[in-house]
Design an enzyme around this catalytic site. Structure first.
Site, PDB file in Angstrom:
ATOM      1  N   ASN A   6       0.848  -1.200   0.000  1.00  0.00           N
ATOM      2  CA  ASN A   6       0.000   0.000   0.000  1.00  0.00           C
ATOM      3  C   ASN A   6       0.878   1.242   0.000  1.00  0.00           C
ATOM      4  O   ASN A   6       2.102   1.160   0.060  1.00  0.00           O
ATOM      5  CB  ASN A   6      -0.965  -0.035   1.188  1.00  0.00           C
ATOM      6  CG  ASN A   6      -0.238  -0.070   2.509  1.00  0.00           C
ATOM      7  OD1 ASN A   6       0.440   0.882   2.874  1.00  0.00           O
ATOM      8  ND2 ASN A   6      -0.347  -1.190   3.206  1.00  0.00           N
ATOM      9  N   ARG A   7       0.248   2.385  -0.069  1.00  0.00           N
ATOM     10  CA  ARG A   7       0.978   3.633  -0.287  1.00  0.00           C
ATOM     11  C   ARG A   7       1.499   4.302   0.985  1.00  0.00           C
ATOM     12  O   ARG A   7       2.004   5.415   0.922  1.00  0.00           O
ATOM     13  CB  ARG A   7       0.066   4.645  -0.995  1.00  0.00           C
ATOM     14  CG  ARG A   7      -0.233   4.295  -2.420  1.00  0.00           C
ATOM     15  CD  ARG A   7      -0.983   5.452  -3.062  1.00  0.00           C
ATOM     16  NE  ARG A   7      -1.508   5.064  -4.347  1.00  0.00           N
ATOM     17  CZ  ARG A   7      -0.794   5.047  -5.471  1.00  0.00           C
ATOM     18  NH1 ARG A   7       0.475   5.402  -5.450  1.00  0.00           N
ATOM     19  NH2 ARG A   7      -1.343   4.684  -6.603  1.00  0.00           N
TER      20      ARG A   7
END
Ligand code: CTP
Length: 396
Positions: A208-209
């Site tokens: 994920n970011r």
């Protein structure tokens, strides 16, 4: 400038009262400071390196010419938030007042912009010597704090002004001058940061970011405010923070294992990590060929925070985080706060890709009563302080 408010340098000059700085060192540590001792060569005639190493628990640099490639005097000068020299000799006062740097300690002083505090101790005649008094005037005019020596018995039979002050009074006056408040001293704070990666095969993962910046900002501020900090860090590209224990993890399963060991000892948990909700049901030992990559079966990960919170005592405070793109941040934040057994939650507004990797953050702080505060473009370390204040408050 990269000051760390807990880092200070204790320079020790070559005077008979150098032994009193051993007590000063201890008291500074009790206050929450991490102290590197830099004795001058002359001072080693009175107190040796072994004493300073044992008391400070650190390397004791004594020579400008050791490991010159590390340019130690510059890095030490940049880190320390204050330099205290005790005792400060006639010679050191003269050198510092007149911009002379010919050993490690005076070079650190020359390179530093940190607050300098001098604790002169010498025979009365030397203290009152005109050159010395003019040097002290000069230093004070530049903002250096020169603590007045005390009146009393000198080495030998003499009595007069020039004594190293009583350590208890000295520590109070140093604390007042430095004005750092370690309000989290004695608190054990556990922080998770970054985003977990769930392996598909030896090459690929689901990630994920999350950049980890918010968690790292909290860890840094907690440490600077005196806490014992443990940071569980998942896949970030951020520099480590001196003084903080960092445990690196990759997947949600790794994170859960570490949390099970660490949570019970924490007074406050701030769960800033972005944990993957699911992982591939099977981890392939071999790289999956593209023809076979049309579907990945997932299994749900443990909800770490929800499970861990069930073991929470009344004396622990849990802060959850959420990243939402939906309209009703408040309702969703509230739902999660209760679902996760948290005392507080910070709901990041990540619509339009905002926040990830940014220095600023926007969102809502909620507690069990509802909305506490809306946050708009606040630096992540300011939010860190806000959350730590609230958590400390809940801790009572
Ligand atoms: N969290 C956790 N374990 C998980 C997922 C999330 O401990 N498996 C924690 C996060 O670290 C965060 C909080 O729970 O502090 C909220 O995370 P979020 O991903 O927003 O919640 P989810 O329960 O995963 O909800 P969603 O359906 O929105 O993904």
């Amino acid at each position: 400038m990269t000051f760390n408010s807990r880092e200070i340098i204790l320079g020790v000059g070559g005077g008979i009262s150098a032994y009193k700085s051993a007590e000063l060192l201890r008291r500074l540590q009790d206050k929450g400071f991490n102290v590197t001792v830099v004795p001058t060569q002359a001072s080693l005639n009175f107190v040796g390196v072994a004493t300073w190493q044992a008391l400070s628990g650190r390397e004791v640099p004594t020579n400008l010419w050791n490991n010159t490639h590390e340019v130690a005097h510059i890095s030490m000068a940049r880190q320390a938030s204050a330099i205290i020299i005790a005792p400060t000799t006639f010679d050191l006062i003269g050198k510092i007042a007149n911009g002379i740097a010919n050993d490690l300690l005076t070079n650190i002083v020359a390179a530093s912009t940190a607050q300098l505090i001098l604790v002169p101790a010498m025979h009365t005649e030397m203290w009152l010597n005109q050159a010395n008094q003019e040097n002290v005037e000069k230093l004070r005019a530049r903002g250096v704090i020169v603590i007045e020596p005390e009146f009393g018995k000198m080495t030998g039979e003499d009595v007069g002004i020039g004594r190293y002050p009583e350590v208890s009074g000295l520590i109070e006056s140093i604390s007042t001058h430095l004005n750092f408040e370690f309000d989290l001293k004695g608190k054990s704070i556990l922080i998770t940061a970054g985003g977990t990666r769930e392996a598909i095969d030896p090459v690929r993962f689901i990630g994920n970011r999350s950049s980890g910046k918010q968690g790292y900002a909290i860890a840094k501020r907690a440490y600077e405010r005196g806490a014992d900090v443990t940071l569980i860090s998942a896949n970030v590209e951020l520099a480590s923070i001196p003084g903080i224990e960092i445990i690196k993890v990759e997947s949600a399963t790794d994170l859960y294992e570490v949390m099970k060991r660490k949570f019970s000892k924490a007074d406050i948990l701030l769960m800033a990590a972005a944990v993957a909700d699911a992982r591939p049901a099977e981890l392939s030992d071999l790289k999956i060929k593209k023809g076979s990559l049309n579907a990945i079966t997932l299994v749900e990960n443990e909800d770490i925070l929800a499970s861990i919170s069930q073991t929470k005592s009344d004396k622990q405070v849990v802060v959850a985080f959420a990243a939402e793109t939906m309209d009703d941040l408040e309702a969703e934040g509230k739902r999660k706060l209760f679902a996760k057994g948290a005392d507080l939650i910070y709901v990041n507004n990540v619509s339009n890709g905002a926040i990830f990797g940014s220095r600023l953050t926007s969102g809502l702080i909620l507690d069990r009563h509802g909305l506490h505060k809306a946050i708009n473009d606040l630096p992540k370390d300011t939010l860190a302080d806000e959350l730590l204040n609230l958590a400390l408050n809940k801790l009572g």
